[in-house]
Design a protein around this motif. Structure first.
Motif, mmCIF file in Angstrom:
data_model
loop_
_atom_site.group_PDB
_atom_site.id
_atom_site.type_symbol
_atom_site.label_atom_id
_atom_site.label_comp_id
_atom_site.label_asym_id
_atom_site.label_seq_id
_atom_site.Cartn_x
_atom_site.Cartn_y
_atom_site.Cartn_z
ATOM 1 N N ALA A 1 4.515 9.301 11.118
ATOM 2 C CA ALA A 1 5.405 9.492 9.657
ATOM 3 C C ALA A 1 5.277 8.960 8.964
ATOM 4 O O ALA A 1 5.629 9.030 7.843
ATOM 5 C CB ALA A 1 6.618 8.155 10.920
ATOM 6 N N MET A 2 3.384 9.298 9.111
ATOM 7 C CA MET A 2 2.781 8.371 7.079
ATOM 8 C C MET A 2 2.022 10.014 6.819
ATOM 9 O O MET A 2 0.621 8.748 6.948
ATOM 10 C CB MET A 2 2.476 7.231 7.141
ATOM 11 C CG MET A 2 3.820 6.335 7.038
ATOM 12 S SD MET A 2 3.675 4.027 7.539
ATOM 13 C CE MET A 2 2.659 4.069 5.810
ATOM 14 N N PRO A 3 2.227 10.585 6.647
ATOM 15 C CA PRO A 3 1.145 11.312 6.773
ATOM 16 C C PRO A 3 0.532 11.495 5.336
ATOM 17 O O PRO A 3 0.633 10.995 3.917
ATOM 18 C CB PRO A 3 1.313 13.247 7.067
ATOM 19 C CG PRO A 3 3.038 12.417 6.306
ATOM 20 C CD PRO A 3 3.371 11.594 6.575
ATOM 21 N N GLY A 4 -0.907 11.458 5.556
ATOM 22 C CA GLY A 4 -2.151 11.389 4.583
ATOM 23 C C GLY A 4 -2.515 9.677 3.921
ATOM 24 O O GLY A 4 -3.079 9.210 2.785
ATOM 25 N N VAL A 5 -1.837 8.727 4.208
ATOM 26 C CA VAL A 5 -1.759 7.719 3.762
ATOM 27 C C VAL A 5 -2.657 6.812 4.814
ATOM 28 O O VAL A 5 -3.114 7.488 5.925
ATOM 29 C CB VAL A 5 -0.619 6.406 4.867
ATOM 30 C CG1 VAL A 5 -0.665 5.402 5.119
ATOM 31 C CG2 VAL A 5 0.649 6.450 3.790
ATOM 32 N N ALA A 6 -4.026 6.603 3.783
ATOM 33 C CA ALA A 6 -5.153 5.858 5.196
ATOM 34 C C ALA A 6 -4.899 4.513 4.617
ATOM 35 O O ALA A 6 -4.340 3.493 3.952
ATOM 36 C CB ALA A 6 -5.791 6.005 3.736
ATOM 37 N N GLN B 1 -2.216 3.600 14.289
ATOM 38 C CA GLN B 1 -1.724 4.954 15.949
ATOM 39 C C GLN B 1 0.085 5.438 15.412
ATOM 40 O O GLN B 1 0.157 6.519 15.413
ATOM 41 C CB GLN B 1 -2.362 4.775 16.529
ATOM 42 C CG GLN B 1 -3.581 4.642 17.595
ATOM 43 C CD GLN B 1 -3.916 4.643 18.520
ATOM 44 O OE1 GLN B 1 -3.545 4.166 19.058
ATOM 45 N NE2 GLN B 1 -5.285 4.700 18.964
ATOM 46 N N ALA B 2 0.368 4.333 15.473
ATOM 47 C CA ALA B 2 1.755 4.302 15.476
ATOM 48 C C ALA B 2 2.706 5.522 14.430
ATOM 49 O O ALA B 2 3.412 5.614 14.136
ATOM 50 C CB ALA B 2 3.153 3.121 15.950
ATOM 51 N N ILE C 1 9.686 0.215 11.304
ATOM 52 C CA ILE C 1 8.363 -0.630 10.448
ATOM 53 C C ILE C 1 8.321 0.651 9.457
ATOM 54 O O ILE C 1 7.594 0.239 8.342
ATOM 55 C CB ILE C 1 7.182 -0.458 11.371
ATOM 56 C CG1 ILE C 1 7.283 -1.699 12.387
ATOM 57 C CG2 ILE C 1 5.956 -0.980 10.234
ATOM 58 C CD1 ILE C 1 6.619 -1.907 13.126
ATOM 59 N N SER C 2 8.671 2.421 9.755
ATOM 60 C CA SER C 2 8.078 2.994 8.577
ATOM 61 C C SER C 2 8.853 3.244 8.326
ATOM 62 O O SER C 2 8.544 3.027 6.463
ATOM 63 C CB SER C 2 7.956 3.967 9.264
ATOM 64 O OG SER C 2 7.623 4.923 8.888
ATOM 65 N N GLU C 3 10.317 2.819 7.860
ATOM 66 C CA GLU C 3 11.313 3.057 7.006
ATOM 67 C C GLU C 3 11.350 1.183 5.607
ATOM 68 O O GLU C 3 11.335 1.497 4.798
ATOM 69 C CB GLU C 3 12.924 1.767 7.713
ATOM 70 C CG GLU C 3 13.697 1.894 6.630
ATOM 71 C CD GLU C 3 15.222 1.492 7.183
ATOM 72 O OE1 GLU C 3 16.007 0.792 6.389
ATOM 73 O OE2 GLU C 3 15.110 1.778 8.503
#
Length: 219
Positions: free
Chosen positions: A27-32, A22-23, A115-117
């Protein structure tokens, strides 16, 4: 960050898996995201999703010991990047993870942006570690680097045999535990001796405990 990336989140805590997804989703559209809650389910998930781009792996995954799951993934799926996620902030453990083939290490206390980075960096083919691990004095653990590389060359089954050997189990007991023949265990022990560069069970046990002390987070 790659579009439509497929990330396997392997952690035994469902709330953490859900919160992480959820977090990161905004920031990561399209990621499954795919989930695994144990070593067995991770094996099944990886087998069913051979085009996965990344595994986020809990260091204390149930059904595993130390870095055995990382060892299995690097052996069976060498092209699949693995980032360890753990509650530990021990910089030496983080560096050891990379020595053993991880593409990165993310403390669970890290903010979402970090984490996203980290994930984006790894998906681009690079290694990511926190600043504390990058700044670690190489001399603090360089003496064990060669041993770490030797341990990383073990197959997952050899890794399990080594761990049981270090616990003092006899070949007959190891065979019963793994449900294989004693001859198979003897073959594994011989291969372990060769790969670790040791000549006895005692030397192998000492090596196993030495590397274990640098790969397990402090209690």
């Amino acid at each position: 960050m790659g579009e439509n990336a497929r990330i396997i989140v392997a952690d035994d805590h469902p709330l953490f898996r859900e919160a992480l997804q959820q977090a990161l989703a905004p920031a990561m559209p399209g990621v499954a995201f795919l989930e695994a809650d144990s070593f067995d389910s991770l094996q099944a998930t990886v087998a069913a999703c051979d085009d996965a781009d990344l595994v986020l792996l809990d260091l204390e995954m149930p059904g595993a010991q130390g870095f055995s799951v990382l060892t299995w993934l690097r052996t069976e799926h060498p092209a699949l990047p693995v980032v360890l996620v753990s509650a530990t902030n021990d910089a030496a453990v983080m560096r050891r993870a990379v020595d053993l083939g991880a593409a990165g290490f993310i403390p669970k206390s890290s903010p979402v942006d970090t984490i996203s980075e980290a994930i984006g960096t790894v998906l681009e083919g690079e290694i990511w570690l926190p600043e504390a691990a990058l700044a670690l004095d190489e001399s603090q653990f360089s003496a064990d680097n060669e041993l770490a590389r030797r341990v990383a060359s073990l197959t997952p089954q050899q890794f399990r045999v080594l761990d049981m050997l270090a616990d003092g189990l006899l070949n007959k007991q190891i065979a019963a535990e793994l449900e294989v023949s004693e001859a198979t265990v003897k073959a594994h022990v011989t291969a372990i001796f060769r790969k670790l560069g040791v000549r006895s069970r005692t030397q192998a046990a000492v090596a196993a405990r030495r590397i274990e002390s640098t790969t397990r987070p402090p209690p």
